[in-house]
Design a protein around this motif. Structure first.
Motif, mmCIF file in Angstrom:
data_model
loop_
_atom_site.group_PDB
_atom_site.id
_atom_site.type_symbol
_atom_site.label_atom_id
_atom_site.label_comp_id
_atom_site.label_asym_id
_atom_site.label_seq_id
_atom_site.Cartn_x
_atom_site.Cartn_y
_atom_site.Cartn_z
ATOM 1 N N TYR A 126 28.424 -24.513 -77.816
ATOM 2 C CA TYR A 126 27.628 -25.287 -78.767
ATOM 3 C C TYR A 126 28.199 -25.154 -80.177
ATOM 4 O O TYR A 126 28.732 -24.106 -80.550
ATOM 5 C CB TYR A 126 26.179 -24.775 -78.811
ATOM 6 C CG TYR A 126 25.420 -24.886 -77.513
ATOM 7 C CD1 TYR A 126 24.572 -25.962 -77.266
ATOM 8 C CD2 TYR A 126 25.533 -23.896 -76.542
ATOM 9 C CE1 TYR A 126 23.862 -26.048 -76.084
ATOM 10 C CE2 TYR A 126 24.834 -23.976 -75.356
ATOM 11 C CZ TYR A 126 23.998 -25.058 -75.130
ATOM 12 O OH TYR A 126 23.298 -25.143 -73.954
ATOM 13 N N VAL A 128 26.345 -25.692 -83.774
ATOM 14 C CA VAL A 128 25.082 -25.969 -84.462
ATOM 15 C C VAL A 128 25.278 -25.601 -85.928
ATOM 16 O O VAL A 128 25.339 -24.419 -86.282
ATOM 17 C CB VAL A 128 23.918 -25.163 -83.857
ATOM 18 C CG1 VAL A 128 22.613 -25.520 -84.556
ATOM 19 C CG2 VAL A 128 23.808 -25.420 -82.361
ATOM 20 N N ALA A 257 18.451 -26.120 -80.767
ATOM 21 C CA ALA A 257 19.433 -27.156 -80.457
ATOM 22 C C ALA A 257 20.174 -26.903 -79.152
ATOM 23 O O ALA A 257 20.883 -27.787 -78.659
ATOM 24 C CB ALA A 257 20.444 -27.282 -81.600
ATOM 25 N N THR A 258 20.021 -25.716 -78.547
ATOM 26 C CA THR A 258 20.672 -25.470 -77.261
ATOM 27 C C THR A 258 19.930 -26.135 -76.108
ATOM 28 O O THR A 258 20.477 -26.245 -75.012
ATOM 29 C CB THR A 258 20.788 -23.960 -76.989
ATOM 30 O OG1 THR A 258 19.497 -23.349 -77.112
ATOM 31 C CG2 THR A 258 21.735 -23.304 -77.980
ATOM 32 N N ARG A 262 18.279 -31.730 -77.505
ATOM 33 C CA ARG A 262 18.423 -31.497 -78.940
ATOM 34 C C ARG A 262 19.867 -31.569 -79.421
ATOM 35 O O ARG A 262 20.146 -31.289 -80.582
ATOM 36 C CB ARG A 262 17.823 -30.130 -79.309
ATOM 37 C CG ARG A 262 16.369 -29.939 -78.897
ATOM 38 C CD ARG A 262 15.456 -30.898 -79.638
ATOM 39 N NE ARG A 262 15.499 -30.679 -81.064
ATOM 40 C CZ ARG A 262 14.760 -29.785 -81.714
ATOM 41 N NH1 ARG A 262 13.917 -29.018 -81.038
ATOM 42 N NH2 ARG A 262 14.845 -29.659 -83.026
ATOM 43 N N HIS A 263 20.789 -31.912 -78.552
ATOM 44 C CA HIS A 263 22.193 -32.018 -78.965
ATOM 45 C C HIS A 263 22.866 -33.106 -78.138
ATOM 46 O O HIS A 263 22.379 -33.512 -77.092
ATOM 47 C CB HIS A 263 22.922 -30.681 -78.766
ATOM 48 C CG HIS A 263 22.959 -30.224 -77.335
ATOM 49 N ND1 HIS A 263 22.044 -29.331 -76.823
ATOM 50 C CD2 HIS A 263 23.785 -30.534 -76.295
ATOM 51 C CE1 HIS A 263 22.293 -29.119 -75.554
ATOM 52 N NE2 HIS A 263 23.355 -29.843 -75.204
ATOM 53 N N PRO A 286 24.187 -31.329 -84.038
ATOM 54 C CA PRO A 286 24.487 -30.354 -82.988
ATOM 55 C C PRO A 286 25.151 -31.025 -81.790
ATOM 56 O O PRO A 286 24.757 -32.117 -81.378
ATOM 57 C CB PRO A 286 23.107 -29.803 -82.622
ATOM 58 C CG PRO A 286 22.269 -30.037 -83.828
ATOM 59 C CD PRO A 286 22.766 -31.322 -84.421
#
Length: 322
Positions: A126, A128, A257-258, A262-263, A286
Motif C-alpha cells: 500500500y 497511503v 485505507a487498507t 478505500r484505495h 491511496p
C-alpha cells in the motif's frame, strides 16, 4: 539480517516449546528440521532466548504498537518500514470460505468452485500518503495436522482472522479451539496475570445459507469473549466483508485505507512508479498492488525471525536450518 546466513539451534528445545504452548504432546521433528542429536535437552539457552524475544515483541504490541519487524521477510521492499509490515494469519476448518474471503481482500471475484487449499500466501503493498505498508496474508489451511507449524504461525502472526461456517457446527468448535490456543500462547509467553488483548477477528461465514444455519447467535455470544470482534459474513454476496476488513485494520493498527473500498488497485509497475515519484505526500490517493512474486518465508526463516539474537547462544546443540 543476511537471509543466506545459517544458524544452529537445538531442535528438541525449540520444538518442545512450540508443542508446550498448545498443551499437546510432542509429535516429533517438524518438516524441514533434521534432529541430529536425540539426547539434546528440551530446554536450552536458545529456546529460552526465543521465549524472551517473542515476549518483548508481543508486550510492545499489547501496549498499542505493532511488533517491530514482526512480519518482515527477506523479500520485503526496502521502502517499507519494519513497523509498517504486518502478517494476517487466516485459520479455520476446510470449506468454510477462507480462500474466498482472502480473494475479496485482494480485490478478486468470488470463486464458486471449491478446491481444497494446502497453503496460500499473498502480499499486498500500500501507499497511503507518504507512507508505504506491507500486509502479508497467510491462509494456513494445511497446518491443521501439524501442531508445531501452526504454533509457529501463531508466533509470527500479527493479526488473526478465524473463519467458521454458520451451517457447520464442527467448524465453529474448531474456531473456539483456535481462539483458546492463541490466548494460551500469548498468556504463557507474556506471563500475564490476566488474559492479554487478542488481535483476532472472527467470521461466521455463509450467512446467505440461512435455511441451513445450525450455529445460533446466542451460541456465538456465549463462546466468544467480549473483546473479540465477530461478524456474520457471506463471501459470495460480499455481506459485511468491508466491515471485517476495516476491523482487521483497526485491530492491527493499520490505516483505514487498507480496506479494499478505500484505495484503488494498481499493477506492480504502476505502484513502483508512484512510490518513486517526489512531491507533496497528500496529493496522491491511496493505492495498493498485489505482489505476484511474493512467496511465504520458509519454516527456517520464520524460526530465525522469532529467534533473533538468541541464535548466538554459546555452543547450542547443533541442528542446522538452511
Amino acid at each position: 539480517m543476511n537471509s543466506g546466513q545459517r544458524f544452529h539451534l537445538p531442535a528438541g528445545g525449540v520444538l518442545q516449546m512450540f508443542n508446550t504452548l498448545g498443551g499437546h504432546p510432542r509429535p516429533g521433528p517438524s518438516p524441514g528440521v533434521q534432529q541430529q542429536n536425540p539426547k539434546a535437552p528440551h530446554r536450552s539457552k536458545t529456546a529460552a532466548g526465543l521465549l524472551e524475544t517473542v515476549k518483548g515483541r508481543w508486550r510492545h504490541q499489547d501496549k498499542g504498537g505493532s511488533r517491530q519487524g514482526g512480519s518482515v521477510s527477506a523479500e520485503a521492499p526496502a521502502a517499507v518500514k519494519p513497523g509498517n509490515c504486518h502478517r494476517i494469519v487466516v485459520l479455520g476448518a476446510p470449506g468454510v470460505g477462507k480462500t474466498n474471503m482472502v480473494r475479496r481482500f485482494l480485490g478478486e471475484e468470488f470463486q464458486d468452485k471449491y478446491e481444497a487449499t494446502a497453503e496460500d500466501f499473498h502480499r499486498k503493498l500500500y501507499r497511503v500518503g507518504a507512507e508505504t505498508y506491507q500486509v502479508d496474508l497467510l491462509d494456513a489451511a494445511g497446518e491443521r495436522n501439524f501442531p508445531a507449524k501452526r504454533r509457529l504461525s501463531i508466533l509470527t502472526g500479527d493479526i488473526f482472522l478465524l473463519v467458521f461456517s454458520l451451517d457447520n457446527k464442527e467448524s465453529f468448535g474448531e474456531v473456539c479451539e483456535l481462539l483458546s490456543e492463541i490466548r494460551v500462547a500469548r498468556t504463557k509467553l507474556l506471563k500475564s496475570k490476566r488474559p492479554p488483548r487478542l488481535p483476532v477477528v472472527v467470521c461466521g461465514n455463509k450467512a446467505d445459507l440461512d435455511a441451513q444455519r445450525v450455529v445460533s447467535q446466542s451460541e456465538v455470544a456465549e463462546a466468544l469473549a467480549r473483546d473479540v470482534a465477530f461478524f456474520e459474513t457471506s463471501a459470495k454476496r460480499g455481506t459485511a466483508l468491508e466491515a471485517v476488513f476495516r476491523e482487521l485494520a483497526v485491530t492491527g493498527g493499520l490505516p483505514d485505507a487498507t480496506a479494499p473500498s478505500r484505495h484503488r488497485l494498481v499493477s506492480m509497475v504502476t505502484y513502483r512508479s508512484l512510490c518513486g515519484r517526489s512531491g507533496a505526500p497528500g496529493e496522491a490517493a491511496p493505492c495498493a498492488a498485489v505482489d505476484p512474486s511474493a512467496r511465504r518465508p520458509s519454516f527456517g526463516s520464520d524460526l530465525r525471525l522469532v529467534l533473533g539474537s538468541s541464535a548466538k547462544a554459546d555452543k547450542p546443540e547443533r541442528c542446522q536450518i538452511q
